[in-house]
Design a protein around this motif. Structure first.
Motif, PDB file in Angstrom:
ATOM      1  N   SER A 184      28.618  17.880  47.856  1.00  0.00           N
ATOM      2  CA  SER A 184      28.534  19.115  47.075  1.00  0.00           C
ATOM      3  C   SER A 184      27.386  19.045  46.075  1.00  0.00           C
ATOM      4  O   SER A 184      26.683  20.034  45.845  1.00  0.00           O
ATOM      5  CB  SER A 184      29.859  19.356  46.348  1.00  0.00           C
ATOM      6  OG  SER A 184      29.799  20.523  45.576  1.00  0.00           O
ATOM      7  N   GLU A 209      24.185  19.789  47.824  1.00  0.00           N
ATOM      8  CA  GLU A 209      24.078  21.230  48.066  1.00  0.00           C
ATOM      9  C   GLU A 209      23.595  21.955  46.809  1.00  0.00           C
ATOM     10  O   GLU A 209      22.702  22.796  46.863  1.00  0.00           O
ATOM     11  CB  GLU A 209      25.445  21.760  48.496  1.00  0.00           C
ATOM     12  CG  GLU A 209      25.529  23.259  48.674  1.00  0.00           C
ATOM     13  CD  GLU A 209      26.953  23.725  48.905  1.00  0.00           C
ATOM     14  OE1 GLU A 209      27.440  24.596  48.155  1.00  0.00           O
ATOM     15  OE2 GLU A 209      27.603  23.212  49.855  1.00  0.00           O
ATOM     16  N   ALA A 210      24.193  21.601  45.665  1.00  0.00           N
ATOM     17  CA  ALA A 210      23.806  22.232  44.405  1.00  0.00           C
ATOM     18  C   ALA A 210      22.385  21.845  44.011  1.00  0.00           C
ATOM     19  O   ALA A 210      21.622  22.665  43.483  1.00  0.00           O
ATOM     20  CB  ALA A 210      24.788  21.840  43.302  1.00  0.00           C
ATOM     21  N   TYR A 237      29.047  20.373  41.848  1.00  0.00           N
ATOM     22  CA  TYR A 237      28.250  21.393  41.163  1.00  0.00           C
ATOM     23  C   TYR A 237      28.201  21.133  39.661  1.00  0.00           C
ATOM     24  O   TYR A 237      27.159  21.355  39.015  1.00  0.00           O
ATOM     25  CB  TYR A 237      28.818  22.787  41.453  1.00  0.00           C
ATOM     26  CG  TYR A 237      28.166  23.456  42.645  1.00  0.00           C
ATOM     27  CD1 TYR A 237      27.281  24.507  42.493  1.00  0.00           C
ATOM     28  CD2 TYR A 237      28.420  22.992  43.934  1.00  0.00           C
ATOM     29  CE1 TYR A 237      26.680  25.117  43.584  1.00  0.00           C
ATOM     30  CE2 TYR A 237      27.814  23.585  45.044  1.00  0.00           C
ATOM     31  CZ  TYR A 237      26.941  24.647  44.856  1.00  0.00           C
ATOM     32  OH  TYR A 237      26.331  25.232  45.937  1.00  0.00           O
ATOM     33  N   ASP A 251      34.399  19.663  45.513  1.00  0.00           N
ATOM     34  CA  ASP A 251      33.200  20.489  45.698  1.00  0.00           C
ATOM     35  C   ASP A 251      32.731  21.032  44.354  1.00  0.00           C
ATOM     36  O   ASP A 251      31.537  21.084  44.057  1.00  0.00           O
ATOM     37  CB  ASP A 251      33.488  21.639  46.659  1.00  0.00           C
ATOM     38  CG  ASP A 251      33.610  21.172  48.099  1.00  0.00           C
ATOM     39  OD1 ASP A 251      33.056  20.110  48.412  1.00  0.00           O
ATOM     40  OD2 ASP A 251      34.264  21.859  48.895  1.00  0.00           O
ATOM     41  N   TYR A 252      33.681  21.436  43.547  1.00  0.00           N
ATOM     42  CA  TYR A 252      33.379  21.934  42.206  1.00  0.00           C
ATOM     43  C   TYR A 252      32.767  20.823  41.346  1.00  0.00           C
ATOM     44  O   TYR A 252      31.820  21.045  40.599  1.00  0.00           O
ATOM     45  CB  TYR A 252      34.671  22.450  41.586  1.00  0.00           C
ATOM     46  CG  TYR A 252      34.544  23.160  40.267  1.00  0.00           C
ATOM     47  CD1 TYR A 252      33.807  24.326  40.151  1.00  0.00           C
ATOM     48  CD2 TYR A 252      35.213  22.688  39.139  1.00  0.00           C
ATOM     49  CE1 TYR A 252      33.722  25.009  38.941  1.00  0.00           C
ATOM     50  CE2 TYR A 252      35.141  23.353  37.930  1.00  0.00           C
ATOM     51  CZ  TYR A 252      34.395  24.509  37.834  1.00  0.00           C
ATOM     52  OH  TYR A 252      34.316  25.176  36.647  1.00  0.00           O
ATOM     53  N   ARG A 258      30.321  28.868  43.188  1.00  0.00           N
ATOM     54  CA  ARG A 258      28.918  28.672  43.562  1.00  0.00           C
ATOM     55  C   ARG A 258      28.049  29.809  43.030  1.00  0.00           C
ATOM     56  O   ARG A 258      26.971  29.578  42.475  1.00  0.00           O
ATOM     57  CB  ARG A 258      28.782  28.563  45.081  1.00  0.00           C
ATOM     58  CG  ARG A 258      29.321  27.262  45.660  1.00  0.00           C
ATOM     59  CD  ARG A 258      29.202  27.250  47.180  1.00  0.00           C
ATOM     60  NE  ARG A 258      29.548  25.949  47.739  1.00  0.00           N
ATOM     61  CZ  ARG A 258      30.789  25.572  48.034  1.00  0.00           C
ATOM     62  NH1 ARG A 258      31.807  26.405  47.779  1.00  0.00           N
ATOM     63  NH2 ARG A 258      31.026  24.378  48.543  1.00  0.00           N
ATOM     64  N   ASP A 290      24.853  20.576  37.474  1.00  0.00           N
ATOM     65  CA  ASP A 290      24.578  21.386  36.293  1.00  0.00           C
ATOM     66  C   ASP A 290      24.255  20.492  35.095  1.00  0.00           C
ATOM     67  O   ASP A 290      23.329  20.772  34.327  1.00  0.00           O
ATOM     68  CB  ASP A 290      25.784  22.270  35.978  1.00  0.00           C
ATOM     69  CG  ASP A 290      25.560  23.150  34.756  1.00  0.00           C
ATOM     70  OD1 ASP A 290      24.813  24.129  34.865  1.00  0.00           O
ATOM     71  OD2 ASP A 290      26.141  22.833  33.684  1.00  0.00           O
ATOM     72  N   PHE A 332      27.658  29.500  39.155  1.00  0.00           N
ATOM     73  CA  PHE A 332      26.656  28.504  38.779  1.00  0.00           C
ATOM     74  C   PHE A 332      25.250  29.010  39.099  1.00  0.00           C
ATOM     75  O   PHE A 332      24.332  28.901  38.274  1.00  0.00           O
ATOM     76  CB  PHE A 332      26.907  27.184  39.513  1.00  0.00           C
ATOM     77  CG  PHE A 332      27.890  26.269  38.832  1.00  0.00           C
ATOM     78  CD1 PHE A 332      27.588  25.682  37.609  1.00  0.00           C
ATOM     79  CD2 PHE A 332      29.120  26.001  39.407  1.00  0.00           C
ATOM     80  CE1 PHE A 332      28.482  24.828  36.981  1.00  0.00           C
ATOM     81  CE2 PHE A 332      30.022  25.147  38.799  1.00  0.00           C
ATOM     82  CZ  PHE A 332      29.708  24.565  37.583  1.00  0.00           C
ATOM     83  N   THR A 333      25.068  29.545  40.293  1.00  0.00           N
ATOM     84  CA  THR A 333      23.751  30.032  40.708  1.00  0.00           C
ATOM     85  C   THR A 333      23.235  31.108  39.764  1.00  0.00           C
ATOM     86  O   THR A 333      22.030  31.147  39.437  1.00  0.00           O
ATOM     87  CB  THR A 333      23.810  30.570  42.145  1.00  0.00           C
ATOM     88  OG1 THR A 333      24.238  29.519  43.021  1.00  0.00           O
ATOM     89  CG2 THR A 333      22.454  31.071  42.590  1.00  0.00           C
TER      90      THR A 333
END
Length: 327
Positions: A38, A41-42, A267, A263-264, A318, A271, A321-322
């Motif tokens: 994850s 991915e981020a 991210y 997954d969280y 997602r 961050d 965050f994005t």
């Protein structure tokens, strides 16, 4: 009790870390690998390049991975699950060279250290997770549990969870007892199940096993069943995998698991890395550990597909965050 709707972070990222390279040095557990996937991915959304350098639970391998990250010119390093005191000199040299360092599940008492810019899920949070697993065990046993605690002493969060669990039983359950079983990563799914069976056979009063992460229970229910002990012992863990969720729903020895959305987590770590690069404060109040989505799972409340990783975060995390990263 229910999924949150907000990630809790409101300050936009001032600038993307475009072109930065980040090495993830982790323990290699199933949970570590899921969080890294994850994170990668981020990182791509943030225009960073992520690379995984395997360390396992071997301090020498961890030290070599840190030296590799420095020699290869990474801009930042994420340390996942490492006992930072065992790699102190290498970590200091890395940080002194200008590399940003973010910890995830490391052996810090706070959110930063001399060679770590920010630490996420440090020892106090891990102890709290162990304490919650202890609460469940006290309640489930009617305050009369004798628990075998299986944990790897080389993994910082595992030791802290062990301590939080044992301290909770000591403080809240005078009639409860704990007994330790230390193991190495090489024993997972191999020698460990038979060692757990031997410990249960040697002490007929043991009726619970607390494994500090889900991988502890690989092969354990089967080994207990073969020894005729399957109905005598219940398991409880932190950070269960899909295999563990199936064990719980099938009534296969494991009875409870305190879980985070991994997954969280990936991210959130991404961050934090981005905010360190941007010179911004990481929102500590959101990163304390229990401000992440966390749920204690038993057979009564697993209402999701147990073959997939549990997802307790906001459904659109997602996108949230994005949105902050594109201001």
């Amino acid at each position: 009790m229910q999924k949150p709707t907000s990630i809790g972070i409101t300050e936009p990222l001032k600038s993307k870390p475009t072109g930065k390279s980040v090495a993830w040095i982790g323990s290699g557990t199933k949970n570590d690998n899921t969080a890294y996937g994850s994170f990668a991915e981020a990182a791509a959304v943030l225009n960073m390049k992520a690379t995984k350098l395997e360390a396992g639970a071997d301090p020498q391998k961890a030290a070599r991975a840190i030296e590799q990250a420095r020699s290869q010119g990474f801009d930042a390093v994420v340390l996942s699950g490492l006992v930072t005191s065992s790699v102190g000199p290498q970590l200091a040299e890395l940080h002194d060279s200008g590399v940003k360092v973010v910890g995830y599940s490391t052996s810090l008492e706070g959110h930063s250290g001399p060679s770590i810019d920010f630490s996420f899920y440090s020892l106090p949070e891990a102890r709290r997770f162990g304490g919650i697993a202890g609460d469940w065990t006290i309640a489930d046993s009617g305050a009369a549990a004798k628990v075998l605690i299986a944990y790897p002493p080389d993994i910082a969060a595992a030791v802290a969870q062990r301590d939080g669990f044992a301290d909770r039983l000591k403080d809240m359950c005078p009639s409860c007892e704990v007994k330790d079983l230390e193991f190495s990563f090489s024993e997972l799914g191999g020698a460990l199940p038979s060692r757990i069976v031997s410990a249960v056979q040697a002490d007929p009063d043991i009726d619970y096993v607390f494994g500090t992460f889900g991988g502890v229970f690989v092969g354990v229910p089967e080994a207990l069943r073969q020894a005729g002990l399957a109905d005598r012992v219940k398991g409880v863990t932190v950070g269960g995998t899909p295999a563990n969720m199936i064990q719980i729903t099938d009534g296969n020895m494991l009875a409870a698991s305190l879980d985070q959305g991994l997954d969280y987590t990936g991210y959130m770590v991404a961050d934090a890395v981005a905010r360190v690069f941007a010179g911004q404060d990481v929102p500590v109040d959101v990163y304390r550990g229990l401000d992440m989505p966390v749920q204690l799972h038993t057979a009564d409340n697993i209402d999701f597909d147990p073959t997939k990783d549990w997802s307790g975060e906001p459904q659109d995390f997602r996108e949230q965050f994005t949105h902050l990263w594109q201001q």
